[in-house]
Design a protein around this motif. Structure first.
Motif, PDB file in Angstrom:
ATOM      1  N   ALA A  57     -24.647  13.886 -40.180  1.00 56.01           N
ATOM      2  CA  ALA A  57     -25.143  12.575 -39.754  1.00 56.01           C
ATOM      3  C   ALA A  57     -24.603  12.204 -38.374  1.00 56.01           C
ATOM      4  CB  ALA A  57     -24.750  11.513 -40.786  1.00 56.01           C
ATOM      5  N   LYS A  58     -23.349  12.535 -38.108  1.00 56.16           N
ATOM      6  CA  LYS A  58     -22.770  12.262 -36.792  1.00 56.16           C
ATOM      7  C   LYS A  58     -23.468  13.077 -35.702  1.00 56.16           C
ATOM      8  CE  LYS A  58     -18.097  10.961 -38.218  1.00 56.16           C
ATOM      9  NZ  LYS A  58     -16.678  11.376 -38.244  1.00 56.16           N
ATOM     10  N   LEU A  59     -23.736  14.349 -35.997  1.00 60.64           N
ATOM     11  CA  LEU A  59     -24.452  15.190 -35.027  1.00 60.64           C
ATOM     12  C   LEU A  59     -25.835  14.621 -34.741  1.00 60.64           C
ATOM     13  CD1 LEU A  59     -23.471  18.764 -36.236  1.00 60.64           C
ATOM     14  CD2 LEU A  59     -22.950  17.751 -34.005  1.00 60.64           C
ATOM     15  N   TYR A  60     -26.511  14.186 -35.779  1.00 61.71           N
ATOM     16  CA  TYR A  60     -27.833  13.601 -35.605  1.00 61.71           C
ATOM     17  C   TYR A  60     -27.741  12.317 -34.778  1.00 61.71           C
ATOM     18  CZ  TYR A  60     -32.362  11.597 -36.702  1.00 61.71           C
ATOM     19  OH  TYR A  60     -33.613  11.049 -36.603  1.00 61.71           O
ATOM     20  N   ALA A  61     -26.732  11.495 -35.054  1.00 61.87           N
ATOM     21  CA  ALA A  61     -26.560  10.251 -34.300  1.00 61.87           C
ATOM     22  C   ALA A  61     -26.275  10.534 -32.830  1.00 61.87           C
ATOM     23  CB  ALA A  61     -25.434   9.420 -34.911  1.00 61.87           C
ATOM     24  N   GLU A  62     -25.521  11.579 -32.553  1.00 64.00           N
ATOM     25  CA  GLU A  62     -25.166  11.918 -31.173  1.00 64.00           C
ATOM     26  C   GLU A  62     -26.307  12.599 -30.418  1.00 64.00           C
ATOM     27  OE1 GLU A  62     -21.622  14.316 -31.096  1.00 64.00           O
ATOM     28  OE2 GLU A  62     -20.482  12.831 -32.245  1.00 64.00           O
ATOM     29  N   HIS A  63     -27.085  13.443 -31.108  1.00 60.68           N
ATOM     30  CA  HIS A  63     -28.051  14.296 -30.430  1.00 60.68           C
ATOM     31  C   HIS A  63     -29.507  13.979 -30.751  1.00 60.68           C
ATOM     32  CE1 HIS A  63     -24.753  16.740 -28.948  1.00 60.68           C
ATOM     33  NE2 HIS A  63     -24.266  16.737 -30.170  1.00 60.68           N
ATOM     34  N   GLY A  64     -29.741  13.125 -31.705  1.00 59.54           N
ATOM     35  CA  GLY A  64     -31.097  12.676 -32.010  1.00 59.54           C
ATOM     36  C   GLY A  64     -31.999  13.723 -32.624  1.00 59.54           C
ATOM     37  N   GLU A  65     -33.290  13.503 -32.470  1.00 57.30           N
ATOM     38  CA  GLU A  65     -34.327  14.337 -33.090  1.00 57.30           C
ATOM     39  C   GLU A  65     -34.244  15.806 -32.701  1.00 57.30           C
ATOM     40  OE1 GLU A  65     -36.774  13.484 -35.357  1.00 57.30           O
ATOM     41  OE2 GLU A  65     -35.759  11.550 -35.503  1.00 57.30           O
ATOM     42  N   GLY A  66     -33.705  16.105 -31.527  1.00 58.99           N
ATOM     43  CA  GLY A  66     -33.649  17.483 -31.057  1.00 58.99           C
ATOM     44  C   GLY A  66     -32.845  18.407 -31.954  1.00 58.99           C
ATOM     45  N   ILE A  67     -31.957  17.856 -32.718  1.00 53.85           N
ATOM     46  CA  ILE A  67     -31.113  18.678 -33.598  1.00 53.85           C
ATOM     47  C   ILE A  67     -31.589  18.635 -35.051  1.00 53.85           C
ATOM     48  CG2 ILE A  67     -29.415  16.904 -34.195  1.00 53.85           C
ATOM     49  CD1 ILE A  67     -27.250  19.049 -33.688  1.00 53.85           C
ATOM     50  N   LYS A  68     -32.572  17.799 -35.323  1.00 53.91           N
ATOM     51  CA  LYS A  68     -33.001  17.583 -36.706  1.00 53.91           C
ATOM     52  C   LYS A  68     -33.443  18.873 -37.403  1.00 53.91           C
ATOM     53  CE  LYS A  68     -35.468  14.261 -39.446  1.00 53.91           C
ATOM     54  NZ  LYS A  68     -36.276  13.058 -39.432  1.00 53.91           N
ATOM     55  N   HIS A  69     -34.095  19.772 -36.707  1.00 52.78           N
ATOM     56  CA  HIS A  69     -34.549  21.019 -37.339  1.00 52.78           C
ATOM     57  C   HIS A  69     -33.380  21.882 -37.816  1.00 52.78           C
ATOM     58  CE1 HIS A  69     -33.764  22.450 -33.256  1.00 52.78           C
ATOM     59  NE2 HIS A  69     -33.696  23.670 -33.770  1.00 52.78           N
ATOM     60  N   MET A  70     -32.209  21.673 -37.273  1.00 52.66           N
ATOM     61  CA  MET A  70     -31.014  22.410 -37.689  1.00 52.66           C
ATOM     62  C   MET A  70     -30.307  21.728 -38.856  1.00 52.66           C
ATOM     63  SD  MET A  70     -29.449  23.065 -33.991  1.00 52.66           S
ATOM     64  CE  MET A  70     -29.540  24.639 -33.228  1.00 52.66           C
ATOM     65  N   LEU A  71     -30.711  20.507 -39.168  1.00 48.96           N
ATOM     66  CA  LEU A  71     -30.074  19.713 -40.215  1.00 48.96           C
ATOM     67  C   LEU A  71     -31.136  19.298 -41.247  1.00 48.96           C
ATOM     68  CD1 LEU A  71     -28.012  17.409 -37.835  1.00 48.96           C
ATOM     69  CD2 LEU A  71     -27.196  19.458 -39.002  1.00 48.96           C
ATOM     70  N   PRO A  72     -31.599  20.213 -42.069  1.00 48.96           N
ATOM     71  CA  PRO A  72     -32.717  19.896 -42.960  1.00 48.96           C
ATOM     72  C   PRO A  72     -32.407  18.819 -43.998  1.00 48.96           C
ATOM     73  CG  PRO A  72     -31.776  22.035 -43.490  1.00 48.96           C
ATOM     74  CD  PRO A  72     -31.132  21.565 -42.212  1.00 48.96           C
ATOM     75  N   ALA A  73     -31.151  18.553 -44.297  1.00 55.28           N
ATOM     76  CA  ALA A  73     -30.827  17.554 -45.310  1.00 55.28           C
ATOM     77  C   ALA A  73     -30.888  16.134 -44.772  1.00 55.28           C
ATOM     78  CB  ALA A  73     -29.437  17.823 -45.895  1.00 55.28           C
ATOM     79  N   ILE A  74     -30.923  15.970 -43.474  1.00 60.53           N
ATOM     80  CA  ILE A  74     -30.954  14.630 -42.894  1.00 60.53           C
ATOM     81  C   ILE A  74     -32.271  13.956 -43.269  1.00 60.53           C
ATOM     82  CG2 ILE A  74     -31.076  13.324 -40.724  1.00 60.53           C
ATOM     83  CD1 ILE A  74     -28.292  14.261 -41.311  1.00 60.53           C
TER      84      ILE A  74
END
Length: 78
Positions: A57-74
């Protein structure tokens, strides 16, 4: 099963109370100690999983949608 981390806390304190029971026989103490070891092992895994989700969740908050494909549980509920 819809347990929350607060429920885990309740389970751990309940086990602590059982371990503190002065009226237990030595056999009961040993059985409860083994049970406590098992509970702690499971609790540790639950906590590690929660830490991983928080990190994601912190990575997603810091990097936004661009990282979402690497975090499928978000954004998915379990």
């Amino acid at each position: 099963m819809k347990n929350k981390l607060g429920d885990l806390n309740d389970h751990l304190f309940s086990q602590l109370e059982r371990l503190g029971d002065e009226d237990m026989s030595p056999e009961d103490v040993e059985r409860e100690a083994k049970r406590a070891d098992a509970i702690v092992a499971v609790a540790d895994q639950i906590i590690e999983n929660s830490k991983l989700r928080l990190t994601a969740a912190k990575l997603y908050a810091e990097h936004g949608e661009g990282i979402k494909h690497m975090l499928p549980a978000i954004g998915k509920s379990e």
